[in-house]
Design a protein around this motif. Structure first.
Motif, PDB file in Angstrom:
ATOM      1  N   ILE A  11       0.817  -1.225  -0.129  1.00  0.00           N
ATOM      2  CA  ILE A  11      -0.022  -0.035   0.140  1.00  0.00           C
ATOM      3  C   ILE A  11       1.012   1.104  -0.095  1.00  0.00           C
ATOM      4  N   GLN A  12       0.206   2.468  -0.246  1.00  0.00           N
ATOM      5  CA  GLN A  12       0.956   3.655  -0.259  1.00  0.00           C
ATOM      6  C   GLN A  12       1.666   4.051   1.097  1.00  0.00           C
ATOM      7  N   LYS A  13       2.840   4.157   1.165  1.00  0.00           N
ATOM      8  CA  LYS A  13       3.328   4.804   2.464  1.00  0.00           C
ATOM      9  C   LYS A  13       2.717   6.206   3.009  1.00  0.00           C
ATOM     10  N   SER A  14       2.695   7.077   2.214  1.00  0.00           N
ATOM     11  CA  SER A  14       2.398   8.466   2.671  1.00  0.00           C
ATOM     12  C   SER A  14       1.792   8.877   1.461  1.00  0.00           C
ATOM     13  N   GLY A  15       0.624   9.504   1.575  1.00  0.00           N
ATOM     14  CA  GLY A  15       0.138  10.232   0.249  1.00  0.00           C
ATOM     15  C   GLY A  15      -1.431  10.183   0.162  1.00  0.00           C
ATOM     16  N   ARG A  16      -1.935  10.428  -1.054  1.00  0.00           N
ATOM     17  CA  ARG A  16      -3.285  10.612  -0.994  1.00  0.00           C
ATOM     18  C   ARG A  16      -4.070   9.458  -0.955  1.00  0.00           C
ATOM     19  N   LEU A  17      -3.522   8.165  -0.918  1.00  0.00           N
ATOM     20  CA  LEU A  17      -4.206   6.841  -0.885  1.00  0.00           C
ATOM     21  C   LEU A  17      -3.883   6.208   0.518  1.00  0.00           C
ATOM     22  N   SER A  18      -2.866   6.762   1.207  1.00  0.00           N
ATOM     23  CA  SER A  18      -2.529   6.042   2.175  1.00  0.00           C
ATOM     24  C   SER A  18      -3.533   5.702   3.317  1.00  0.00           C
ATOM     25  N   VAL A  53       4.989   1.632   0.692  1.00  0.00           N
ATOM     26  CA  VAL A  53       5.969   1.985  -0.417  1.00  0.00           C
ATOM     27  C   VAL A  53       5.267   3.176  -1.128  1.00  0.00           C
ATOM     28  N   ARG A  54       6.137   3.742  -2.157  1.00  0.00           N
ATOM     29  CA  ARG A  54       5.729   4.802  -3.071  1.00  0.00           C
ATOM     30  C   ARG A  54       4.754   4.306  -3.915  1.00  0.00           C
ATOM     31  N   ASP A  55       3.669   4.785  -4.248  1.00  0.00           N
ATOM     32  CA  ASP A  55       2.584   4.240  -5.156  1.00  0.00           C
ATOM     33  C   ASP A  55       3.080   3.783  -6.383  1.00  0.00           C
ATOM     34  N   ASP A  56       4.167   4.491  -6.898  1.00  0.00           N
ATOM     35  CA  ASP A  56       4.504   4.367  -8.393  1.00  0.00           C
ATOM     36  C   ASP A  56       5.156   2.934  -8.198  1.00  0.00           C
ATOM     37  N   ASP A  57       5.517   2.254  -7.073  1.00  0.00           N
ATOM     38  CA  ASP A  57       6.373   1.170  -6.957  1.00  0.00           C
ATOM     39  C   ASP A  57       5.454  -0.093  -6.840  1.00  0.00           C
ATOM     40  N   VAL A  72      -3.563   0.367  -5.527  1.00  0.00           N
ATOM     41  CA  VAL A  72      -2.877   1.342  -6.524  1.00  0.00           C
ATOM     42  C   VAL A  72      -3.795   2.132  -7.269  1.00  0.00           C
ATOM     43  N   GLY A  73      -3.563   3.422  -7.810  1.00  0.00           N
ATOM     44  CA  GLY A  73      -4.403   4.050  -8.336  1.00  0.00           C
ATOM     45  C   GLY A  73      -4.321   3.438 -10.013  1.00  0.00           C
ATOM     46  N   GLU A  74      -5.472   3.594 -10.732  1.00  0.00           N
ATOM     47  CA  GLU A  74      -5.602   3.060 -11.908  1.00  0.00           C
ATOM     48  C   GLU A  74      -4.398   3.592 -12.815  1.00  0.00           C
ATOM     49  N   ASN A  75      -4.226   4.886 -12.779  1.00  0.00           N
ATOM     50  CA  ASN A  75      -3.444   5.819 -13.597  1.00  0.00           C
ATOM     51  C   ASN A  75      -1.962   5.349 -13.452  1.00  0.00           C
ATOM     52  N   VAL A  76      -1.602   4.899 -12.055  1.00  0.00           N
ATOM     53  CA  VAL A  76      -0.029   4.556 -11.699  1.00  0.00           C
ATOM     54  C   VAL A  76      -0.109   2.959 -12.332  1.00  0.00           C
ATOM     55  N   LEU A  77      -1.144   2.134 -12.503  1.00  0.00           N
ATOM     56  CA  LEU A  77      -1.186   0.826 -12.791  1.00  0.00           C
ATOM     57  C   LEU A  77      -1.131   0.965 -14.435  1.00  0.00           C
ATOM     58  N   PHE A 101     -12.369   4.950  -3.533  1.00  0.00           N
ATOM     59  CA  PHE A 101     -11.551   6.065  -3.235  1.00  0.00           C
ATOM     60  C   PHE A 101     -10.386   6.310  -4.274  1.00  0.00           C
ATOM     61  N   GLY A 102      -9.811   7.487  -4.000  1.00  0.00           N
ATOM     62  CA  GLY A 102      -8.688   7.693  -5.169  1.00  0.00           C
ATOM     63  C   GLY A 102      -9.325   8.183  -6.348  1.00  0.00           C
ATOM     64  N   TYR A 103     -10.344   8.923  -6.373  1.00  0.00           N
ATOM     65  CA  TYR A 103     -10.866   9.270  -7.778  1.00  0.00           C
ATOM     66  C   TYR A 103     -10.215  10.469  -8.285  1.00  0.00           C
ATOM     67  N   CYS A 104      -9.950  10.229  -9.639  1.00  0.00           N
ATOM     68  CA  CYS A 104      -9.231  11.562 -10.068  1.00  0.00           C
ATOM     69  C   CYS A 104      -9.165  11.127 -11.812  1.00  0.00           C
ATOM     70  N   ARG A 105      -8.838  12.175 -12.475  1.00  0.00           N
ATOM     71  CA  ARG A 105      -8.963  11.940 -13.893  1.00  0.00           C
ATOM     72  C   ARG A 105      -7.584  12.753 -14.561  1.00  0.00           C
ATOM     73  N   ASP A 169      -2.295  16.165 -16.722  1.00  0.00           N
ATOM     74  CA  ASP A 169      -1.964  15.750 -15.358  1.00  0.00           C
ATOM     75  C   ASP A 169      -3.124  15.450 -14.581  1.00  0.00           C
ATOM     76  N   LEU A 170      -3.065  14.990 -13.482  1.00  0.00           N
ATOM     77  CA  LEU A 170      -3.954  14.318 -12.686  1.00  0.00           C
ATOM     78  C   LEU A 170      -5.146  15.644 -12.302  1.00  0.00           C
ATOM     79  N   VAL A 171      -6.442  15.279 -12.202  1.00  0.00           N
ATOM     80  CA  VAL A 171      -7.438  16.649 -11.817  1.00  0.00           C
ATOM     81  C   VAL A 171      -8.203  15.740 -10.735  1.00  0.00           C
ATOM     82  N   SER A 172      -8.687  16.600  -9.720  1.00  0.00           N
ATOM     83  CA  SER A 172      -9.813  16.123  -8.826  1.00  0.00           C
ATOM     84  C   SER A 172     -10.791  17.376  -8.974  1.00  0.00           C
ATOM     85  N   THR A 173     -10.317  18.441  -8.130  1.00  0.00           N
ATOM     86  CA  THR A 173     -11.122  19.463  -7.625  1.00  0.00           C
ATOM     87  C   THR A 173     -11.021  20.565  -8.993  1.00  0.00           C
TER      88      THR A 173
HETATM   89  N1  LIG Z   1      -5.803  15.394  -7.326  1.00  0.00           N
HETATM   90  C1  LIG Z   1      -4.843  14.229  -7.274  1.00  0.00           C
HETATM   91  N2  LIG Z   1      -3.893  14.312  -7.699  1.00  0.00           N
HETATM   92  C2  LIG Z   1      -3.002  13.161  -7.696  1.00  0.00           C
HETATM   93  N3  LIG Z   1      -3.367  11.983  -7.357  1.00  0.00           N
HETATM   94  C3  LIG Z   1      -4.565  11.924  -6.991  1.00  0.00           C
HETATM   95  C4  LIG Z   1      -5.546  12.928  -7.209  1.00  0.00           C
HETATM   96  N4  LIG Z   1      -6.601  12.589  -6.534  1.00  0.00           N
HETATM   97  C5  LIG Z   1      -6.536  11.025  -6.573  1.00  0.00           C
HETATM   98  N5  LIG Z   1      -5.368  10.830  -6.662  1.00  0.00           N
HETATM   99  C6  LIG Z   1      -4.821   9.333  -6.632  1.00  0.00           C
HETATM  100  O1  LIG Z   1      -3.780   9.348  -5.486  1.00  0.00           O
HETATM  101  C7  LIG Z   1      -2.801   8.570  -5.958  1.00  0.00           C
HETATM  102  C8  LIG Z   1      -1.547   9.095  -5.108  1.00  0.00           C
HETATM  103  O2  LIG Z   1      -1.192  10.401  -5.314  1.00  0.00           O
HETATM  104  P1  LIG Z   1      -0.141  11.189  -4.327  1.00  0.00           P
HETATM  105  O3  LIG Z   1      -0.070  12.498  -4.777  1.00  0.00           O
HETATM  106  O4  LIG Z   1      -0.093  10.726  -2.872  1.00  0.00           O
HETATM  107  O5  LIG Z   1       1.046  10.252  -5.255  1.00  0.00           O
HETATM  108  P2  LIG Z   1       2.615  10.521  -5.133  1.00  0.00           P
HETATM  109  O6  LIG Z   1       2.971  12.107  -4.865  1.00  0.00           O
HETATM  110  O7  LIG Z   1       2.955   9.993  -6.266  1.00  0.00           O
HETATM  111  O8  LIG Z   1       2.873   9.709  -3.985  1.00  0.00           O
HETATM  112  P3  LIG Z   1       4.406   8.886  -3.463  1.00  0.00           P
HETATM  113  O9  LIG Z   1       5.114   9.521  -2.685  1.00  0.00           O
HETATM  114  O10 LIG Z   1       3.674   7.577  -3.006  1.00  0.00           O
HETATM  115  O11 LIG Z   1       4.853   8.527  -5.026  1.00  0.00           O
HETATM  116  C9  LIG Z   1      -2.608   9.127  -7.596  1.00  0.00           C
HETATM  117  O12 LIG Z   1      -1.717   8.343  -8.112  1.00  0.00           O
HETATM  118  C10 LIG Z   1      -3.833   8.871  -8.128  1.00  0.00           C
HETATM  119  O13 LIG Z   1      -4.440   7.512  -8.162  1.00  0.00           O
END
Ligand SMILES: Nc1ncnc2c1ncn2[C@@H]1O[C@H](COP(=O)(O)OP(=O)(O)OP(=O)(O)O)[C@@H](O)[C@H]1O
Ligand SMILES: O=P(O)(O)OC[C@H]1O[C@H](OP(=O)(O)OP(=O)(O)O)[C@H](O)[C@@H]1O
Ligand SMILES: [Mg+2]
Length: 299
Positions: A11-18, A53-57, A72-77, A101-105, A169-173
């Motif tokens: 799982i992601q150690k620290s960040g939006r999904l952790s 770990v970092r989500d990218d890994d 993990v986010g589908e974007n990273v997958l 959770f983790g919705y974005c585009r 880039d990723l967009v949420s709000t």
């Molecule tokens: N607004 C957003 N911006 C970025 N990622 C988002 C957003 N909303 C949801 N997510 C999801 O959260 C995941 C993790 O985002 P985060 O910004 O924590 O990643 P990170 O900075 O790459 O963290 P790490 O240090 O684990 O690599 C994204 O890959 C995406 O799937």
């Protein structure tokens, strides 16, 4: 030496999904003491180890069998799979579930002053992104010949800094695009967190544990979306009131102490009760209407 019978989850150690990942594991009954600095946590009540770990890994750890599961986010997958496929590395995972959770585009964006632009504008342009493989595939599918500029973060700065003509880039709000004077265009990928598995996992004990966790995951999802509804209703208006209640389940009818005119209705609804419905129920004589969340449920 790690015990090969313990199910390993990345799982992601620290960040939006952790936080959502930790909450989900707790809801599934996995007892972990996640002391902040620990990168591997051992469940105390079942043979599970959690790698933080970092989500990218995460996709690579699952594809290489270092971990059996990952969140993990589908974007990273999708980006990881495309990267590995380009290097003829194994990119297979089994997607067990999309999570809530983790919705974005992943979207194109460009300087606001350019106004609305057709896709043809991107011909010959430079586009900054953290997800070059996904972007390249999209541009190829659209027949657009543009170049990608890799940025691992703060991608929005690229147009103003003269690094690129546009970004992907990723967009949420949308707040970051707005703050950087960028106009959002085409969405090229909708994404949310998902649970993935190494398709070569062939350990019976691990599979048995996973077969226990997956129905719990479904039950947690169902409980989150469901509500427990209670109300008092006049016996005379029972049918009309039941017609207004959401969902198809029949309510439990209970008698009320001290009266024969009123009954109590209890039901689990797969959707919430909207204000308009509550007002309509009141008009039909319902009272003491309570709508409560459900912590757990199993059909
Ligand atoms: N607004 C957003 N911006 C970025 N990622 C988002 C957003 N909303 C949801 N997510 C999801 O959260 C995941 C993790 O985002 P985060 O910004 O924590 O990643 P990170 O900075 O790459 O963290 P790490 O240090 O684990 O690599 C994204 O890959 C995406 O799937
Ligand atoms: O649409 P919004 O809600 O504004 O979110 C989008 C922003 O969030 C992410 O950045 P993050 O804050 O994760 O920092 P990063 O760019 O360093 O990943 C993403 O890269 C965007 O910049
Ligand atoms: Mg990351």
């Amino acid at each position: 030496m790690s015990d090969n019978n313990r199910l390993r989850i990345a799982i992601q150690k620290s960040g939006r999904l952790s936080k959502d990942c930790q909450d989900l594991l707790k809801q599934l009954g996995v007892k972990l003491n996640l002391r902040e600095q620990r990168l591997i946590a051992h469940a105390t009540n079942m043979p599970i180890d959690v790698l933080r770990v970092r989500d990218d890994d995460i996709p690579g750890l699952v594809m290489d069998g270092v971990c059996d599961l990952g969140i993990v986010g589908e974007n990273v997958l999708v980006e990881s799979q495309a990267e590995r496929a380009a290097q003829s590395l194994n990119a297979e995972v089994t997607k067990l579930a999309k999570l809530d959770f983790g919705y974005c585009r992943l979207a194109l964006a460009w300087p606001q002053e350019l106004g609305q632009l057709p896709l043809s504008w991107f011909e010959g342009k430079k586009i900054a992104t953290t997800y070059p493989e996904i972007l390249k595939q999209y541009l190829k599918n659209q027949g657009i010949n543009a170049s990608t500029v890799l940025l691992s973060g703060s991608v929005e700065v690229a147009p103003r800094a003269g690094l690129a003509d546009a970004i992907c880039d990723l967009v949420s709000t949308g707040a970051t695009l707005e703050a950087n004077g960028l106009l959002q265009g085409e969405t090229i990928l909708e994404s949310n967190a998902c649970l993935i598995q190494n398709p070569s996992m062939d350990n019976q004990q691990k599979q048995a544990l996973l077969d226990t966790l997956l129905p719990r995951l479904k039950a947690v999802r169902q409980a989150k979306e469901s509500k427990y509804i209670m109300l008092h209703a006049p016996k005379a208006g029972l049918d009309e009131i039941c017609e207004l209640l959401p969902g198809t389940g029949k309510p439990t009818v209970l008698s009320l102490a001290g009266t024969d005119d009123l009954v109590a209705l209890h039901m689990v609804s797969s959707e919430t009760l909207f204000w308009e419905t509550m007002e309509a129920l009141k008009e039909k004589g319902a009272s003491s209407i309570l709508v409560m969340p459900i912590e757990k449920m199993m059909e």
